[in-house]
Enzyme design. Structure first.
Site, PDB file in Angstrom:
ATOM      1  N   ASP A  30       0.807  -1.214   0.000  1.00 19.10           N
ATOM      2  CA  ASP A  30       0.000   0.000   0.000  1.00 19.10           C
ATOM      3  C   ASP A  30       0.844   1.270   0.000  1.00 19.10           C
ATOM      4  O   ASP A  30       0.299   2.378  -0.033  1.00 19.10           O
ATOM      5  CB  ASP A  30      -0.988   0.012   1.179  1.00 19.10           C
ATOM      6  CG  ASP A  30      -0.314  -0.243   2.516  1.00 19.10           C
ATOM      7  OD1 ASP A  30       0.890  -0.562   2.533  1.00 19.10           O
ATOM      8  OD2 ASP A  30      -0.994  -0.134   3.556  1.00 19.10           O
ATOM      9  N   GLY A 189       3.503  -0.591  12.317  1.00 19.67           N
ATOM     10  CA  GLY A 189       2.745   0.485  12.925  1.00 19.67           C
ATOM     11  C   GLY A 189       3.597   1.260  13.899  1.00 19.67           C
ATOM     12  O   GLY A 189       4.781   0.964  14.088  1.00 19.67           O
ATOM     13  N   GLU A 219      13.143   1.734  14.640  1.00 21.62           N
ATOM     14  CA  GLU A 219      12.992   2.844  13.692  1.00 21.62           C
ATOM     15  C   GLU A 219      12.650   4.102  14.484  1.00 21.62           C
ATOM     16  O   GLU A 219      13.477   4.990  14.652  1.00 21.62           O
ATOM     17  CB  GLU A 219      11.912   2.538  12.659  1.00 21.62           C
ATOM     18  CG  GLU A 219      11.718   3.662  11.651  1.00 21.62           C
ATOM     19  CD  GLU A 219      10.537   3.424  10.719  1.00 21.62           C
ATOM     20  OE1 GLU A 219      10.467   4.122   9.686  1.00 21.62           O
ATOM     21  OE2 GLU A 219       9.686   2.566  11.028  1.00 21.62           O
ATOM     22  N   ASP A 325      10.873   0.430   1.345  1.00 23.33           N
ATOM     23  CA  ASP A 325       9.815   0.713   2.308  1.00 23.33           C
ATOM     24  C   ASP A 325       8.538   1.125   1.579  1.00 23.33           C
ATOM     25  O   ASP A 325       7.660   0.305   1.361  1.00 23.33           O
ATOM     26  CB  ASP A 325      10.248   1.777   3.312  1.00 23.33           C
ATOM     27  CG  ASP A 325       9.445   1.712   4.610  1.00 23.33           C
ATOM     28  OD1 ASP A 325       8.718   0.732   4.810  1.00 23.33           O
ATOM     29  OD2 ASP A 325       9.574   2.636   5.433  1.00 23.33           O
TER      30      ASP A 325
END
Length: 384
Positions: A30, A189, A219, A325
């Site tokens: 997505d 998330g 991250e 990514d």
């Protein structure tokens, strides 16, 4: 016309980079839509919430909105793409185009991750989502193979959202569809406040079922996130892992405070680096790091490409892999990521070869299939 690869000691040109075979472990389905596809799908489903309805303007909006320095703001751009990815036809189209776009960029192996739980608004169930994506991936691979171009092998990772409570359900979905092009499981998330250990039941189930999984960690959050992902949850790979440099020092000073760009560090400086217990464990165990330079700049996880930890960790021989990514939000590709490291961090062909082989060694693919791609596709192209 095939571009001849450069010698291992030279910096490849953009044309040579594009021609090289690439392996990609961390690419969100997505996060890689074509802007025109978003516009088309929005029109088909009657979604009128797009911030722009012209292709270039919409592409600009995604890139500018994602370039905020905040992971939370970065993640909010996904609201627009998820709004148009709620039918089987949309999911199949997006997956097919993803495979075609990656193959056009020279990618020969890709793992595409997505969260099935985010595609249920139109009435689909989880299994229908997986099958629709699988259909698109298959169509894309078959189209590439039929075109006479270098083939691409693509698999999917099913992602659970760490702020939700469906990780065990998505883990079971993963195991159920391992024969439908699904290679493993992921959890993603916002990291802060949502440690991976909250989903320990899912990871224990996956291990009992001999299923592969990776975890987004290190991250937006630091060493505790990495430690939990590995030592509590048993992650085989780390999504991003850039904050691992917080466990490295040079002459007693954190490496992040050393002003010399990593590409300019001498052999003596590298030899003087001291690894903390966690960093040493990650390197010794050859735990792969799925690093995404452009994305990390946008979310504030790294200050510049030259100062991105990928270069230091590669030079220290961690098992570093290079990834995109989210190609839409970062306006990037595998060729683009490679080019940035060549131009701004002094990378040469040998570095690109190493991260490509690292990715294939770390892929959630049977050993013989990984080895075949390395020996038959990657080595001939990089070694000349």
């Amino acid at each position: 016309m095939t571009t001849e690869p450069p010698t291992p000691t030279t910096a490849p040109s953009p044309e040579q980079i594009r021609a090289l075979p690439k392996a990609l472990l961390h690419d969100h389905l997505d996060g890689g839509l074509r802007p025109q596809t978003i516009i088309d799908l929005a029109d088909e489903v009657g979604y009128d919430g797009l911030p722009a309805t012209e292709e270039s303007a919409l592409a600009d909006w995604f890139a500018e909105s994602a370039d905020s320095g905040s992971l939370e703001r970065y993640l909010s751009t996904f609201d627009q793409v998820l709004a148009v990815m709620q039918t089987p036809e949309a999911l199949t189209r997006v997956a097919r185009e993803c495979v075609l776009d990656l193959a056009s960029d020279g990618v020969v192996y890709a793992e595409l991750r997505y969260a099935p739980e985010q595609h249920l608004r139109g009435g689909l169930d989880l299994d229908e989502v997986v099958l629709a994506v699988h259909r698109g991936v298959q169509e894309g691979m078959e189209e590439v193979a039929g075109s006479g171009r270098r083939p691409i092998v693509a698999r999917t990772l099913l992602t659970a959202m760490r702020h939700a409570a469906r990780s065990r359900e998505i883990a079971e979905l993963t195991v159920r569809h391992l024969g439908d092009g699904v290679a493993g499981f992921d959890i993603a998330g916002a990291e802060a406040g949502f440690p991976p250990s909250r989903h320990l039941d899912a990871f224990e189930f996956l291990r009992r079922e001999n299923a592969h999984f990776t975890i987004h960690a290190g991250e937006a959050f630091g060493l505790p996130s990495i430690w939990e992902a590995i030592q509590w949850c048993g992650a085989e790979r780390l999504g991003h892992g850039v904050r691992l440099v917080d466990d490295l020092t040079l002459d007693g000073v954190p490496v992040t405070e050393v002003e010399t760009p990593y590409a300019e560090w001498t052999d003596d400086m590298l030899a003087a680096v001291r690894l903390g217990a966690l960093a040493a464990y990650v390197r010794d165990r050859r735990i792969p790091l799925e690093m995404c330079p452009s994305s990390n700049l946008q979310t504030g996880a790294a200050p510049t490409i030259a100062a991105h930890p990928i270069t230091l960790l590669d030079r220290l021989r961690f098992r570093v892999t290079l990834n995109t990514d989210n190609r839409l939000m970062s306006r990037t590709s595998m060729s683009g990521e490679m080019g940035l490291l060549v131009d701004r961090a002094g990378w040469e062909l040998a570095h690109l070869r190493r991260v490509t082989v690292n990715a294939l060694k770390s892929a959630f693919l049977p050993f013989d299939e990984r080895l075949a791609i390395i020996e038959d596709v990657v080595k001939p192209a990089y070694d000349g």
